[in-house]
Design a protein around this motif. Sequence first.
Motif, short mmCIF file in Angstrom:
data_model
loop_
_atom_site.label_atom_id
_atom_site.label_comp_id
_atom_site.label_asym_id
_atom_site.label_seq_id
_atom_site.Cartn_x
_atom_site.Cartn_y
_atom_site.Cartn_z
N THR A 11 0.73 -1.28 -0.08
CA THR A 11 -0.10 -0.02 0.14
C THR A 11 0.87 1.38 -0.12
OG1 THR A 11 -0.03 -0.12 2.28
CG2 THR A 11 -1.76 -1.23 1.23
N VAL A 12 2.48 1.32 0.08
CA VAL A 12 3.10 2.31 -0.12
C VAL A 12 3.28 2.82 -1.53
CG1 VAL A 12 5.33 3.04 0.31
CG2 VAL A 12 4.50 1.36 1.87
N ARG A 13 3.05 4.15 -1.69
CA ARG A 13 3.18 4.76 -3.17
C ARG A 13 4.31 5.78 -2.77
NH1 ARG A 13 0.77 0.46 -3.71
NH2 ARG A 13 -1.10 0.05 -4.83
N GLN A 14 4.65 6.34 -4.09
CA GLN A 14 5.96 7.37 -4.17
C GLN A 14 5.31 8.55 -4.72
OE1 GLN A 14 8.99 6.51 -7.22
NE2 GLN A 14 10.51 7.11 -5.76
N ARG A 15 5.48 9.66 -3.92
CA ARG A 15 5.39 10.99 -4.64
C ARG A 15 6.77 11.62 -4.83
NH1 ARG A 15 2.72 14.27 0.07
NH2 ARG A 15 2.68 15.80 -1.82
N LEU A 16 6.91 12.23 -6.19
CA LEU A 16 7.93 12.76 -6.42
C LEU A 16 8.00 14.27 -6.70
CD1 LEU A 16 9.18 10.46 -9.37
CD2 LEU A 16 10.24 10.48 -7.26
N LEU A 17 8.99 14.81 -6.22
CA LEU A 17 9.26 16.38 -6.51
C LEU A 17 10.36 16.63 -6.88
CD1 LEU A 17 8.01 19.20 -5.62
CD2 LEU A 17 9.36 19.08 -3.32
N VAL A 18 10.48 17.28 -8.29
CA VAL A 18 11.68 17.65 -8.75
C VAL A 18 11.77 19.11 -8.44
CG1 VAL A 18 12.77 17.71 -11.23
CG2 VAL A 18 10.93 16.19 -10.80
N LEU A 19 12.70 19.73 -8.12
CA LEU A 19 13.04 21.08 -8.04
C LEU A 19 14.39 21.44 -8.83
CD1 LEU A 19 12.65 21.53 -4.19
CD2 LEU A 19 10.95 21.96 -5.84
N TYR A 20 14.34 22.47 -9.48
CA TYR A 20 15.25 23.25 -10.37
C TYR A 20 15.78 24.52 -9.52
CZ TYR A 20 13.63 20.24 -14.10
OH TYR A 20 13.21 19.00 -14.74
N LEU A 21 16.84 24.51 -9.24
CA LEU A 21 17.56 25.41 -8.23
C LEU A 21 18.48 26.33 -8.95
CD1 LEU A 21 18.31 23.27 -5.19
CD2 LEU A 21 16.31 24.29 -5.61
N SER A 22 18.44 27.58 -8.51
CA SER A 22 19.46 28.59 -9.15
C SER A 22 20.91 28.49 -9.27
CB SER A 22 19.26 29.72 -8.52
OG SER A 22 19.52 29.80 -7.12
N THR A 23 21.19 27.56 -8.43
CA THR A 23 22.55 27.06 -8.38
C THR A 23 22.72 25.53 -7.78
OG1 THR A 23 23.35 27.53 -6.07
CG2 THR A 23 23.44 29.27 -7.57
N SER A 24 23.96 24.87 -7.70
CA SER A 24 24.06 23.51 -7.27
C SER A 24 23.81 23.45 -5.90
CB SER A 24 25.57 23.01 -7.75
OG SER A 24 26.46 23.79 -7.27
N ALA A 25 23.72 24.55 -5.21
CA ALA A 25 23.54 24.38 -3.77
C ALA A 25 22.11 23.92 -3.24
CB ALA A 25 24.24 25.57 -3.03
N LEU A 26 21.95 23.23 -2.31
CA LEU A 26 20.60 22.98 -1.82
C LEU A 26 19.72 23.94 -1.34
CD1 LEU A 26 20.66 19.08 -0.75
CD2 LEU A 26 19.38 20.12 -2.56
N ASP A 27 20.57 25.06 -0.72
CA ASP A 27 19.89 26.10 -0.24
C ASP A 27 19.72 27.34 -1.08
OD1 ASP A 27 22.59 26.94 -0.31
OD2 ASP A 27 22.76 27.72 1.84
N SER A 28 19.94 27.00 -2.29
CA SER A 28 19.49 28.14 -3.28
C SER A 28 18.13 28.11 -3.85
CB SER A 28 20.61 28.00 -4.65
OG SER A 28 20.22 26.75 -5.33
N ALA A 29 17.78 29.16 -4.30
CA ALA A 29 16.30 29.44 -4.85
C ALA A 29 15.77 28.54 -5.80
CB ALA A 29 16.14 30.96 -5.16
N VAL A 30 14.70 28.01 -5.57
CA VAL A 30 13.90 27.31 -6.58
C VAL A 30 13.49 28.22 -7.70
CG1 VAL A 30 11.84 25.91 -7.13
CG2 VAL A 30 13.20 25.64 -4.85
N VAL A 31 13.67 27.70 -9.02
CA VAL A 31 13.41 28.59 -10.29
C VAL A 31 12.62 27.69 -11.05
CG1 VAL A 31 15.38 29.91 -10.16
CG2 VAL A 31 15.23 27.66 -11.40
N GLY A 32 12.15 26.48 -10.86
CA GLY A 32 11.28 25.66 -11.60
C GLY A 32 10.89 24.59 -10.91
N TRP A 33 9.91 23.67 -11.16
CA TRP A 33 9.34 22.51 -10.35
C TRP A 33 8.43 21.77 -11.00
CZ3 TRP A 33 8.15 27.53 -9.25
CH2 TRP A 33 6.66 27.81 -9.38
N ALA A 34 8.35 20.35 -10.49
CA ALA A 34 7.38 19.67 -11.03
C ALA A 34 6.89 18.50 -10.07
CB ALA A 34 7.74 19.02 -12.40
N HIS A 35 5.82 18.07 -9.83
CA HIS A 35 5.27 17.49 -8.81
C HIS A 35 4.39 16.19 -9.25
CE1 HIS A 35 2.62 16.20 -5.47
NE2 HIS A 35 3.67 15.99 -4.85
N TYR A 36 4.80 14.85 -9.00
CA TYR A 36 4.17 13.67 -9.57
C TYR A 36 3.58 13.08 -8.29
CZ TYR A 36 6.52 15.28 -13.70
OH TYR A 36 7.19 15.83 -14.43
#
Length: 103
Positions: A11-36
């Motif tokens: 009964t386990v299912r996966q949710r995916l979040l794709v974030l496109y960031l302004s730089t390679s650092a995880l603490d940089s701003a999100v500039v694009g995204w997709a969610h599934y």
Amino acid sequence: MSAPRPVPASTVRQRLLVLYLSTSALDSAVVGWAHYDGTGRTSPTTGDSEEPPYATGVAALCDGWRLIQAAQLIPPYPGHEYEVSYLKHEFFFEKLVDLGDGR
């Protein structure tokens, strides 16, 4: 010899979040995204929100998303450093949701 017991369907299912960031650092701003949503509970589409779901990749981690893939850092070809082509700082996050938990 008894027949093997059937394995219950997960009964386990996966949710995916794709974030496109302004730089390679995880603490940089999100500039694009997709969610599934593999749970089937929501049907997100591209452009269904003007605001990103999180301000940064770190904010997604703090909300329980697990980082499962980060884009490989590839230097630009010499002479092409300032050309725009695609969003190269792509990060994939997942959440596992148990459909049997009633949420």
